[in-house]
Scaffold this motif. Structure first.
Motif, PDB file in Angstrom:
ATOM      1  N   PRO A 236       0.832  -1.211   0.000  1.00 43.18           N
ATOM      2  CA  PRO A 236       0.000   0.000   0.000  1.00 43.18           C
ATOM      3  C   PRO A 236       0.867   1.262   0.000  1.00 43.18           C
TER       4      PRO A 236
ATOM      5  N   GLY B 251      -7.579   8.913   9.070  1.00 39.67           N
ATOM      6  CA  GLY B 251      -8.277   7.701   8.645  1.00 39.67           C
ATOM      7  C   GLY B 251      -9.362   7.343   9.617  1.00 39.67           C
TER       8      GLY B 251
ATOM      9  N   GLU C 255      -7.595   2.457   9.084  1.00 39.37           N
ATOM     10  CA  GLU C 255      -7.412   2.512   7.634  1.00 39.37           C
ATOM     11  C   GLU C 255      -7.154   3.965   7.250  1.00 39.37           C
TER      12      GLU C 255
ATOM     13  N   GLU D 169      -6.366   7.281   5.061  1.00 39.37           N
ATOM     14  CA  GLU D 169      -6.784   7.877   3.792  1.00 39.37           C
ATOM     15  C   GLU D 169      -5.874   9.018   3.362  1.00 39.37           C
TER      16      GLU D 169
ATOM     17  N   THR E  21      -3.568   8.746   0.330  1.00 39.13           N
ATOM     18  CA  THR E  21      -2.772   7.517   0.429  1.00 39.13           C
ATOM     19  C   THR E  21      -3.717   6.367   0.742  1.00 39.13           C
ATOM     20  N   ALA E  22      -3.161   5.183   0.926  1.00 37.30           N
ATOM     21  CA  ALA E  22      -3.966   3.999   1.259  1.00 37.30           C
ATOM     22  C   ALA E  22      -3.099   3.029   2.051  1.00 37.30           C
TER      23      ALA E  22
END
Length: 775
Positions: free
Chosen positions: A73, A87, A105, A107, A114-115
């Motif tokens: 990722p 996130g 998670e 973001e 981003t991820a």
């Protein structure tokens, strides 16, 4: 049979890539090389099947290889730097001894899209909902790699690229997506059910029940978990396919004589559905549920051969959709245990049945006992290679402990479920259900602990790799193939009058054993111990002292640094049915004295709380105030009497300055008969000299102030005249407590330390003092 062979070829392709890093085409090439042998042995049809198998092996290998080689990722680009991440929480809280962890998670990183995911470790008081939006500022680091466990690779398989420890946290909102709303509702129910168990059951039974019923086993003591590993029982305290399968199989087995084979499927299937829902609908839980349903359908229609083919199709479908399944231990256990029941179960049942009939006790053993033994042995045998590799040891007592525990496991599962649901509806009903659920849970722990102490209970196999497990399965497959193809002859089984006698004798024996257990565990503690008891709990580097009056009133002075550690210590000290604390005294609001008290307020009914009114700061104090309810403020000269025991406040005076928390410590003189217990908090030399000047510094039993630090007055320690001195102190603490100076000053007393002696219980009949230590 063809479907089974093709499914095995698919899994062989995955194994070649996953275990040995072989090229994608390798497993297919192996099968093509063996094709002439198959043709010579079984003809053209076998050759066609092997060619299709080679194609499936290459397909499985390619699918798994693509997953393994997927790019990291984008969040991985900022690992190793200080960053600000935005996130949402996508996990339940994962509790540690003094921490809580969440998966977030991400973001955005430093304002850029981003991820990826990050595992965030916060204080034990951090509470966030599923879908809470957070802004985290701190160091994003790679996860560690341990000698016996690649934690970094484990997290990366879940797209978690790094960890953050105690970042600055800002909650910015709550996700409104439909999936997050659904998971938030489910998570809330699961956590409320777990809290309901914790209100009804002591530790470690509450954590074991949560592990058995919900897969939330994080609060199990490490030493107990080690015992489960050593005795081959570790699979029952985690969300594993073996658990789901046992629940389904034993529920089906118990209800078949009553409802018949087909109708027993419905409640057994309902048990699987309940487990899957309560355990959180995670991918591993769903996979385990599918495996259990496959087994039940085959058992219901009486066609286990169809079950194995269906199992193969399910395995191919699940690993094709989610290749990560193949690397998941829960999936491996599900697949192996289900296959073992289908292939080996009938033969174990046949063998045990013949053994029962050929023994001197012919006719005494009911069919259900034989079936239960067959289920346990076949699943245990089939999962043995996985448990060897996963848990790093071979349990030599595992087969025996599983035969003993697995039928009880189903009782523990249903007992935990009923207790949690009943307590959620009406707390007293949960308490009543917990009285019953306690016994199968406690019995399971007792078997693990007792068996782990046997000489040679287990042997380490830390060097054993997955390759050894693979060839172990090759051996099991070689044995399982004929076992699957050739069913054993049916034994005519009509339970005789002797079997009925056996049941009556067994029930009477069970009733007698239950009474023998209930009397000392549940009945003798009724009415109190008869003496006054002070138990200094082993909570690490902190203070937590439980005082029990002769008629069973319970007073807690301080809570130590960890909520779960305090709950474990109280579980080991209080009767299992006791969910009430009559009074809590907080000496002063520092982490090593206050942090465990919010957990007490959450698990127990606390009737009265006392403190000095000195405010603290931070999350621990806020959590304490939130759970304490109405609090009485005490000062020098105040007296509290509980069940004839006198609690006198010697310090602090109402005018004491509040800038030094240690010297605002509540000092209690507890008098029972002619024995005096002096509880001194973290008070230091100026306070000690003031007490000596007032003539208030004598005691029979002294709780040594401030963990035996150098801040105490040596004259005070020596001058109390205490027969017994107890030092609550953490093993290997960074402060060097207790100091040599403190120990020298206490030379005239018998010294007991929680780091060396564990829990220390001092009892008195009002005249004579007796000391009992945990170790």
């Amino acid at each position: 049979m063809t479907l089974i062979v093709l499914a095995l070829c698919w899994l062989l392709g995955i194994a070649a890539v996953g275990l040995w890093g072989a090229p994608v085409w390798m497993a297919g090439a192996w099968l093509l090389l063996a094709l002439p042998l198959g043709h010579a042995w079984r003809g053209r049809e076998a050759a066609v099947v092997m060619a299709l198998g080679a194609l499936l092996a290459v397909s499985g290998a390619a699918r798994y290889h693509a997953w393994e080689e997927r790019p990291l990722p984008r969040l991985a680009e900022v690992v190793g730097s200080k960053t600000t991440l935005e996130g949402r929480v996508v996990s339940e809280p994962d509790p540690g001894q003094t921490t809580t962890s969440y998966v977030v998670e991400v973001e955005r990183a430093d304002g850029e899209a981003t991820a990826g995911k990050v595992r965030v470790t916060l204080s034990q008081f951090a509470k966030f909902d599923y879908g809470s939006r957070l802004r985290l500022t701190g160091d994003l680091k790679e996860a560690p790699v341990f000698d016996d466990f690649d934690y970094r690779a484990y997290l990366l398989r879940q797209d978690i690229v790094g960890t953050m420890y105690y970042p600055k946290v800002e909650e910015t909102g709550l996700s409104s997506g439909w999936r997050d709303r659904g998971m938030r509702a489910l998570t809330k129910v699961r956590l409320e059910l777990e809290e309901s168990l914790q209100r009804a059951l002591p530790e470690p039974e509450a954590s074991l029940g949560a592990g058995v019923a919900f897969g939330r086993d994080s609060n199990l003591p490490p030493e107990l978990y080690d015992d489960f590993r050593a005795t081959g029982l570790a699979h029952i305290v985690a969300v594993s396919g073996t658990n789901v399968l046992y629940v389904a199989a034993f529920t089906f087995l118990l209800l078949t004589p009553v409802l018949g084979r087909r109708w027993a499927t419905a409640p057994a299937g309902s048990a699987v559905v309940a487990y899957v829902l309560i355990a959180g609908l995670s991918p591993s839980v769903l996979r385990a549920g599918i495996m259990a349903v496959v087994y039940l359908l085959g058992a219901a229609i009486g066609r286990p051969r169809s079950s194995l083919a269906a199992l193969g199709i399910a395995a191919v479908a699940m690993t094709a959709i989610s290749p990560a399944s193949a690397a998941d231990v829960g999936f491996q256990l599900s697949l192996a245990a289900t296959g073992g029941l289908i292939a080996f179960g009938p033969w174990f049942e046949h063998g045990l049945g013949r053994l029962a009939r050929s023994s001197r006790y012919t006719g005494w053993v009911p069919h259900g006992v034989v079936q239960a033994g067959a289920i346990t042995l076949s699943a245990t045998l089939a999962t043995l290679p996985i448990t060897w590799v996963t848990f790093g040891r071979v349990s030599l007592v595992g087969p025996a402990t599983n035969i003993i525990v697995e039928p009880v496991f189903v009782l523990a599962f249903w007992g935990a479920i009923v207790t949690a649901v009943a307590g959620l509806a009406y707390e007293p009903a949960g308490w009543l259900a917990g009285l019953v659920a306690y016994y199968p849970l406690a019995f399971t722990s007792w078997v693990a602990t007792t068996a782990a102490e046997l000489p040679g209970a287990s042997t380490g196999v830390s060097g054993t790799g997955a390759t050894v497990a693979f060839f172990g399965f090759v051996g099991l497959g070689a044995a399982g193939w004929p076992a699957y193809r050739y069913r054993p002859p049916e034994l005519p089984w009509a339970d005789s009058r002797s079997a009925g006698t056996f049941r009556r004798v067994a029930l009477l024996g069970l009733a007698g054993a239950t009474l023998a257990a209930v009397a000392p565990i549940s009945l003798l503690p009724l009415g109190g111990p008869g003496d006054f008891e002070m138990t200094v709990l082993d909570v690490g580097q902190g203070d937590a002292i439980l005082l029990t009056t002769p008629h069973g009133k319970h007073v807690l002075v301080d809570g130590g640094p960890s909520g779960i550690e305090l709950a474990r210590e109280l579980g080991a000290t209080l009767p299992h049915w006791e969910r009430r604390i009559d009074a809590v005294f907080l000496t002063h609001p520092q982490m090593d004295h206050i942090a465990g008290l919010p957990e007490v307020a959450r698990r127990f009914t606390v009737r009265r709380t006392y403190d000095t009114g000195v405010p603290g700061g931070g999350e621990a104090y806020d959590a304490y105030r939130g759970g304490a309810g109405s609090t009485l403020v005490l000062a020098q000269g105040d007296t509290v009497t509980i069940d004839g025991v006198r609690f006198e406040v010697l310090w602090p005076p109402a005018s004491q300055p509040r800038d030094d928390l240690n010297n605002t410590s509540l000092i209690l003189r507890v008098t029972y008969g002619v024995t005096v217990f002096l509880l001194t908090g973290d008070s230091e030399a100026p306070v000690h000299r003031a007490l000596m000047a007032e003539g208030e510094a004598t005691a029979t039993v002294l709780k040594v102030p401030h963990h035996g630090s150098k801040t105490s007055d040596a004259g005070f320690l020596a001058g109390t005249g205490a027969t017994v001195a107890v030092i609550p102190v953490g093993e290997g603490n960074q402060f060097g407590h207790p100091t040599a100076e403190a120990l020298d000053a206490l030379a005239g007393s018998a010294i007991f330390r929680t780091d060396l002696n564990g829990r220390v219980r001092v009892s008195s009949d009002g005249r004579v003092v007796r000391v009992h230590t945990e170790r």
